[in-house]
Design a protein around this motif. Structure first.
Motif, mmCIF file in Angstrom:
data_model
loop_
_atom_site.group_PDB
_atom_site.id
_atom_site.type_symbol
_atom_site.label_atom_id
_atom_site.label_comp_id
_atom_site.label_asym_id
_atom_site.label_seq_id
_atom_site.Cartn_x
_atom_site.Cartn_y
_atom_site.Cartn_z
ATOM 1 N N VAL A 32 -6.635 0.478 -5.099
ATOM 2 C CA VAL A 32 -6.875 1.860 -4.657
ATOM 3 C C VAL A 32 -8.242 2.352 -5.127
ATOM 4 O O VAL A 32 -8.542 3.542 -5.042
ATOM 5 C CB VAL A 32 -5.762 2.809 -5.162
ATOM 6 C CG1 VAL A 32 -4.435 2.454 -4.522
ATOM 7 C CG2 VAL A 32 -5.649 2.768 -6.683
ATOM 8 N N ASP B 183 -0.355 4.951 -5.237
ATOM 9 C CA ASP B 183 -1.652 5.613 -5.356
ATOM 10 C C ASP B 183 -2.085 5.573 -6.818
ATOM 11 O O ASP B 183 -1.354 5.122 -7.703
ATOM 12 C CB ASP B 183 -1.586 7.052 -4.845
ATOM 13 C CG ASP B 183 -0.431 7.845 -5.445
ATOM 14 O OD1 ASP B 183 -0.115 7.628 -6.637
ATOM 15 O OD2 ASP B 183 0.169 8.667 -4.738
ATOM 16 N N ARG C 176 0.831 -1.214 0.000
ATOM 17 C CA ARG C 176 0.000 0.000 0.000
ATOM 18 C C ARG C 176 0.865 1.263 0.000
ATOM 19 O O ARG C 176 0.606 2.219 0.736
ATOM 20 C CB ARG C 176 -0.962 -0.003 1.185
ATOM 21 C CG ARG C 176 -1.907 -1.190 1.189
ATOM 22 C CD ARG C 176 -2.932 -1.097 2.312
ATOM 23 N NE ARG C 176 -3.826 -2.223 2.321
ATOM 24 C CZ ARG C 176 -4.932 -2.339 1.563
ATOM 25 N NH1 ARG C 176 -5.241 -1.346 0.747
ATOM 26 N NH2 ARG C 176 -5.676 -3.412 1.636
#
Length: 293
Positions: free
Chosen positions: A121, A95, A92
Motif C-alpha cells: 500500500v 489499508d 488488496r
C-alpha cells in the motif's frame, strides 16, 4: 485392384470411428468459498490457514472475506495472524491503517508479513517507523521494503546504514541501488567496502551502481580485488552501470585469470569512434565472475 490397395481399404473399414468432439469447456471462474468457511478463520489448530495460502490467488476479493480476516488479526495463533495479513495483502482488502496495528505484534514472522503488507500500500512513513524494530529479520525486511515502494528515497535508510547488525547494513546498502545513492551517502558507502563482513561489502558495491561515477568507479575498481567472490561479482555488475566512462571500461578490462584476484574482463568495441558495452560484454563479465569462484 492390387493386393496392397485392397489391404488399405480393408484396414480403413475396420478402423473404429473417431470419438465425438468434446463440447466447449465451461468457463472457469473463481471458486466460491464453502458456506461458513469465512467464519472459521480465527480458529486455532485448523488447516484453513494453509488452504488460504494455496488458494489466495483465486479467492474472490469479497467484503464478506475481509471482515473475518480482520478479526483473524487478533487470533492467539501467530500462523493465523500471518495468514490473514498475507490474504489481505494479496486480495488488496487492507489499508495502511489496518496493517499498522500489527507492527507491534509479539511474533517476528507476523511483523515481517506486516512489512510486506505495508509495501503493497506504499506506506513509506509507517515503514520508516519500523527501522528500530528489535528483530534483525524485520529490519532487513524494512530495508528491502523501502526500496520497493513506488517512490523510494534514501532518507529512511539512514538509521539502517549504521545498524549494529551487518546483515541489516548490507540490506540497507543494497537498497540504495534502487533508491539512488546521492553524493551525501557516497562516503558512507565507499567506507563500507572495507567492512569485515563480506555481505556489507557486497551491498556497498551494489549501492555504487546508482552513485555518481567520480567516487564510484575508483572504489569499484578496487573492489574487483576483494577476496570474496560475491563482492567481486557485485563490483562487476555495478561497473556495468558506469561504462560511459573510460575508467570503468578500463577496470572491467582487467585480467580475470590473475592468481588470488578476481578481475572481470570485458573487451570494448569501437562503434562510430565511441566505445560501447554490448550484451556480449555483459556475458563476458558474468563468465569471468564465475571463473573466479
Amino acid at each position: 485392384m492390387s493386393a496392397r490397395t485392397a489391404c488399405r481399404v480393408e484396414t480403413r473399414r475396420r478402423r473404429p470411428p473417431a470419438p465425438a468432439a468434446r463440447g466447449p469447456c465451461p468457463a472457469a471462474g473463481r471458486p466460491a468459498a464453502p458456506p461458513g468457511a469465512y467464519g472459521r478463520l480465527p480458529g486455532r489448530g485448523t488447516a484453513l490457514p494453509a488452504s488460504l495460502r494455496e488458494l489466495v490467488e483465486v479467492l474472490p476479493a469479497e467484503r464478506a472475506l475481509r471482515e473475518p480476516l480482520v478479526v483473524a488479526l487478533g487470533s492467539e495463533d501467530p500462523v493465523v495472524r500471518a495468514t490473514a495479513l498475507d490474504t489481505l495483502r494479496a486480495l488488496r482488502l487492507g489499508d495502511a491503517e489496518l496493517y499498522a496495528r500489527t507492527l507491534g505484534d509479539p511474533d517476528i514472522g507476523v511483523r515481517v508479513h506486516t512489512v510486506s503488507a505495508l509495501v503493497s500500500v506504499d506506506a513509506t512513513d509507517l515503514l520508516a517507523g519500523a527501522v528500530t524494530d528489535p528483530s534483525r529479520e524485520v529490519r532487513v525486511a524494512v530495508a528491502k521494503g523501502l526500496s520497493a515502494t513506488r517512490s523510494p528515497g534514501p532518507e529512511p535508510l539512514v538509521p539502517l546504514l549504521d545498524d549494529p547488525d551487518p546483515l541489516v547494513r548490507a540490506a540497507a546498502l543494497a537498497a540504495l541501488a534502487a533508491t539512488g545513492c546521492p553524493p551525501a551517502y557516497a562516503g558512507t558507502v565507499v567506507s563500507a567496502l572495507s567492512d569485515p563482513a563480506w555481505q556489507v561489502r557486497a551491498g556497498a558495491a551494489t549501492a555504487l551502481s546508482s552513485a555518481e561515477p567520480l567516487p564510484a568507479v575508483a572504489a569499484l575498481a578496487g573492489a574487483l580485488g576483494d577476496p570474496n567472490a560475491d563482492v567481486r561479482k557485485a563490483a562487476v555488475l555495478a561497473l556495468l552501470h558506469h561504462t560511459a566512462h573510460d575508467a570503468a571500461r578500463e577496470a572491467l578490462g582487467g585480467d580475470a585469470h590473475r592468481p588470488g584476484r578476481g578481475r572481470a574482463r570485458v573487451r570494448g568495441q569501437r562503434c562510430a569512434g565511441q566505445r560501447r558495452v554490448t550484451r556480449s560484454h555483459v556475458w563476458a563479465a558474468m563468465i569471468a565472475s564465475r571463473r573466479i569462484r
